[in-house]
Design a protein around this motif. Sequence first.
Motif, PDB file in Angstrom:
ATOM      1  N   TRP A  83       0.828  -1.197   0.000  1.00  0.00           N
ATOM      2  CA  TRP A  83       0.000   0.000   0.000  1.00  0.00           C
ATOM      3  C   TRP A  83       0.872   1.261   0.000  1.00  0.00           C
ATOM      4  O   TRP A  83       0.575   2.231  -0.707  1.00  0.00           O
ATOM      5  N   HIS A  93      -1.028   6.185  -1.702  1.00  0.00           N
ATOM      6  CA  HIS A  93      -0.197   6.827  -0.673  1.00  0.00           C
ATOM      7  C   HIS A  93       0.597   7.973  -1.295  1.00  0.00           C
ATOM      8  O   HIS A  93       1.450   7.738  -2.156  1.00  0.00           O
ATOM      9  N   VAL A 119       8.738   8.504  -2.807  1.00  0.00           N
ATOM     10  CA  VAL A 119       9.868   8.607  -1.886  1.00  0.00           C
ATOM     11  C   VAL A 119      10.091   7.257  -1.178  1.00  0.00           C
ATOM     12  O   VAL A 119      11.228   6.801  -1.017  1.00  0.00           O
ATOM     13  N   VAL A 120       8.992   6.597  -0.790  1.00  0.00           N
ATOM     14  CA  VAL A 120       9.106   5.300  -0.112  1.00  0.00           C
ATOM     15  C   VAL A 120       9.754   4.274  -1.054  1.00  0.00           C
ATOM     16  O   VAL A 120      10.655   3.542  -0.655  1.00  0.00           O
ATOM     17  N   CYS A 157       8.297  12.967   6.060  1.00  0.00           N
ATOM     18  CA  CYS A 157       6.974  13.588   5.932  1.00  0.00           C
ATOM     19  C   CYS A 157       6.098  13.394   7.169  1.00  0.00           C
ATOM     20  O   CYS A 157       5.128  14.121   7.353  1.00  0.00           O
ATOM     21  N   LEU A 216      -6.411   6.236  11.905  1.00  0.00           N
ATOM     22  CA  LEU A 216      -6.375   4.883  11.335  1.00  0.00           C
ATOM     23  C   LEU A 216      -7.118   3.847  12.177  1.00  0.00           C
ATOM     24  O   LEU A 216      -7.524   2.809  11.670  1.00  0.00           O
ATOM     25  N   GLN A 229      12.542   2.941   7.232  1.00  0.00           N
ATOM     26  CA  GLN A 229      11.145   2.506   7.098  1.00  0.00           C
ATOM     27  C   GLN A 229      10.707   1.477   8.141  1.00  0.00           C
ATOM     28  O   GLN A 229       9.552   1.073   8.176  1.00  0.00           O
TER      29      GLN A 229
END
Length: 435
Positions: free
Chosen positions: A51, A57, A62-63, A72, A84, A182
């Motif tokens: 996702w 997204h 960038v991810v 961010c 969420l 990450q």
Amino acid sequence: MKTFRLASLAMSIATLFAGPALAVDPATVNWNSVPTKTLNLFYPAQSSYQWLRSADHPGAQVVTGGGACLTCHKDTEEKLGNKLVKANKLEPTPVEGKNGVIQLSFQVAYDKENAYFRAQWKTRNNYAGDAHPFVRFNGKEWKTYGFPKLDAVVQKGEQPGIYEDRFSIMIDDGRVPEFANQGCWLTCHNGERDNPKFATRAEVQANPLYQTLKQNDVRKYLPSTRTDGLASWDKGKTSEEIAKIKAAGGFLELMQWRAHRSNPVGMADDGYVLEYRLSDAGGNPFGSNVDPKTHQPRFMYDEKKVGKKALTAGDIRKMPTALVREQNAVPFDPNAGWKEGDLIPEYVLNKEGAKGSGADNNQVKGAWKDGMWTLVWARKLNLANPDDKPLKEGNVYNFAFAVHDDNITTRGHQVSFPVTVGFGAKAAIEATRLK
Ligand code: HEC
């Protein structure tokens, strides 16, 4: 008197020949002298690896390029978690009343032998979440009683929500590409339990990687173990390629303290993430208490210790429920006059059952008081097992945390962005060197 003298003589001999000094009890560390880092853990819903790289997204580009979430999302944990946790496009099965954010207080110290962790957080419920699913006698047979709260049977009110609280630590030593940026999102994928595109048992059993692993479901894995750009669960590399990644240290440490299945024997489990969520060699301190052939329990409570052979629903939350081989369990007697509603835990603990690398976390203790868990934990430095990330003085590591609170499992946890921890080295959390 005589026995006492003999015993103390034996003890002093043991002390003389004990070899290396015993590890310090983590409870005796002067935690007041160790700085506390407060982290906001947030509910991630279904923000899977796939996702995060999709058109849905805004940070996808960038991810995909390996960039950091915090570029961010700095200081946005509360906002993310509170959104969420409610029904939204990333949460198809919201749990009523669940909190979006948990504040974790974390402390780290070390001496010549061990790292010491202390973790504290408030639970949503006014009880220790130390119960776990049982098997219940329905007058004829034993059936599972109690499920985690993301399960349909709990959401429809057919089963009570019962699952142990947990505290998990993931550690990277810099050899897992992108973990520093990450964190645990590298391990969270479509196909996993409670995630989008859940892979069925039949699909998993038809896949060569999972056939080799002898597993029936998809759990955490690292993208490096897959062949395609989106790291799909069913595109596994060969065992030889995966073994090479492991030998080069390209795996994550993953240790879980479990309120029901490890805390009663003073342990946390010890595992790692590579092509699957795997246990260290030697095994866990817990195993199934259900005999696969008879579908009956293997052990029951020792009536002399517990006062009864089985519990009933009213006992849950009023007393500790763990069944422990060394403490309160005896072999199951099928002719003990079982009544409808009798409950026996679905898992049985056995401290002796965890050996070798799997038993590294054998000095961990959690206590719940006034709405808060406090855990103290000793972890040996410089471990040499091929499935551990050895903690060493002079090094910096990337840590990530998860808390499972209020009867939930899989992705129903609150998680942290990755944070650096240094042992005698510059980092966001610098471990205090004890004398
Ligand atoms: C280039 C910037 C950028 C990066 C890097 C980035 N994101 Fe995002 N992300 C966004 C924006 C913008 C949104 C839209 C909602 C918002 O502003 O919070 C978003 C939304 C989200 C949402 C959904 C929140 C909602 O409101 O529905 C999640 C979860 C999320 N990001 C997680 C992550 C994670 C985890 C990482 C790292 C792996 C990451 N993001 C990296 C920019 C980014």
